[in-house]
Design a protein around this motif. Structure first.
Motif, PDB file in Angstrom:
ATOM      1  N   PHE A 141      -8.902   1.281  -6.776  1.00  0.00           N
ATOM      2  CA  PHE A 141      -8.001   2.142  -6.007  1.00  0.00           C
ATOM      3  C   PHE A 141      -6.632   1.481  -5.820  1.00  0.00           C
ATOM      4  O   PHE A 141      -5.591   2.116  -6.019  1.00  0.00           O
ATOM      5  N   LEU A 142      -6.643   0.194  -5.472  1.00  0.00           N
ATOM      6  CA  LEU A 142      -5.382  -0.521  -5.271  1.00  0.00           C
ATOM      7  C   LEU A 142      -4.613  -0.676  -6.581  1.00  0.00           C
ATOM      8  O   LEU A 142      -3.387  -0.519  -6.608  1.00  0.00           O
ATOM      9  N   GLU A 143      -5.317  -0.961  -7.663  1.00  0.00           N
ATOM     10  CA  GLU A 143      -4.663  -1.074  -8.976  1.00  0.00           C
ATOM     11  C   GLU A 143      -4.006   0.248  -9.369  1.00  0.00           C
ATOM     12  O   GLU A 143      -2.908   0.254  -9.935  1.00  0.00           O
ATOM     13  N   GLU A 144      -4.672   1.360  -9.075  1.00  0.00           N
ATOM     14  CA  GLU A 144      -4.096   2.674  -9.372  1.00  0.00           C
ATOM     15  C   GLU A 144      -2.829   2.898  -8.547  1.00  0.00           C
ATOM     16  O   GLU A 144      -1.851   3.471  -9.035  1.00  0.00           O
ATOM     17  N   GLY A 145      -2.847   2.431  -7.295  1.00  0.00           N
ATOM     18  CA  GLY A 145      -1.666   2.546  -6.440  1.00  0.00           C
ATOM     19  C   GLY A 145      -0.497   1.747  -6.981  1.00  0.00           C
ATOM     20  O   GLY A 145       0.653   2.217  -6.971  1.00  0.00           O
ATOM     21  N   VAL A 146      -0.786   0.542  -7.456  1.00  0.00           N
ATOM     22  CA  VAL A 146       0.260  -0.287  -8.053  1.00  0.00           C
ATOM     23  C   VAL A 146       0.831   0.419  -9.285  1.00  0.00           C
ATOM     24  O   VAL A 146       2.048   0.503  -9.454  1.00  0.00           O
ATOM     25  N   ALA A 164       0.936   3.490  -9.933  1.00  0.00           N
ATOM     26  CA  ALA A 164       1.694   4.684  -9.549  1.00  0.00           C
ATOM     27  C   ALA A 164       2.989   4.325  -8.822  1.00  0.00           C
ATOM     28  O   ALA A 164       3.764   5.212  -8.471  1.00  0.00           O
ATOM     29  N   GLY A 165       3.185   3.034  -8.562  1.00  0.00           N
ATOM     30  CA  GLY A 165       4.408   2.594  -7.893  1.00  0.00           C
ATOM     31  C   GLY A 165       4.426   2.835  -6.398  1.00  0.00           C
ATOM     32  O   GLY A 165       5.479   2.886  -5.783  1.00  0.00           O
ATOM     33  N   LYS A 166       3.239   2.989  -5.806  1.00  0.00           N
ATOM     34  CA  LYS A 166       3.154   3.245  -4.371  1.00  0.00           C
ATOM     35  C   LYS A 166       3.036   1.935  -3.599  1.00  0.00           C
ATOM     36  O   LYS A 166       2.470   0.967  -4.085  1.00  0.00           O
ATOM     37  N   GLY A 167       3.549   1.948  -2.391  1.00  0.00           N
ATOM     38  CA  GLY A 167       3.354   0.813  -1.502  1.00  0.00           C
ATOM     39  C   GLY A 167       1.950   0.849  -0.927  1.00  0.00           C
ATOM     40  O   GLY A 167       1.339   1.912  -0.807  1.00  0.00           O
TER      41      GLY A 167
END
Length: 104
Positions: free
Chosen positions: A58-63, A65-68
């Motif tokens: 989940f965190l890798e996907e956030g990274v 996607a460029g999300k904080g």
């Protein structure tokens, strides 16, 4: 559990830790706080390895996607973790239930 299982488990854990170290620093901090929380609360399925690796996914996907990280989990990490565990039994709950049965 044989020696091969132990060795394989260590390999998997090292790979997991390497994935965490590849995250940006703010993501690493939040992950460690989540990990501490889970170790305190004690979800029963924590040892099967899917919860923590799913969080890293989940965190890798956030990274990617460029999300904080705060965009992903919000400002209350414990509340986010509780949301993940809402349908999962914890050792704390099992302990409370066993005490209730002994008294009742």
């Amino acid at each position: 559990m044989g020696i091969q299982d132990i060795i394989e488990g260590k390999k998997q854990w090292r790979a997991h830790v390497a994935r965490i170290k590849a995250l940006p620093p703010d993501y690493q901090i939040v992950y460690r706080e989540m990990q501490k929380y889970f170790f305190k609360v004690g979800p029963v399925d924590l040892t099967d390895g899917n919860l923590l690796s799913g969080i890293v996914d989940f965190l890798e996907e956030g990274v990617a996607a460029g999300k904080g990280v705060i965009e992903l989990v919000g400002s209350d990490v414990a509340a986010f973790c509780d949301g993940l565990l809402e349908d999962s039994p914890t050792y704390a709950q099992l302990y409370q239930e066993s005490i209730s049965r002994k008294r009742g």
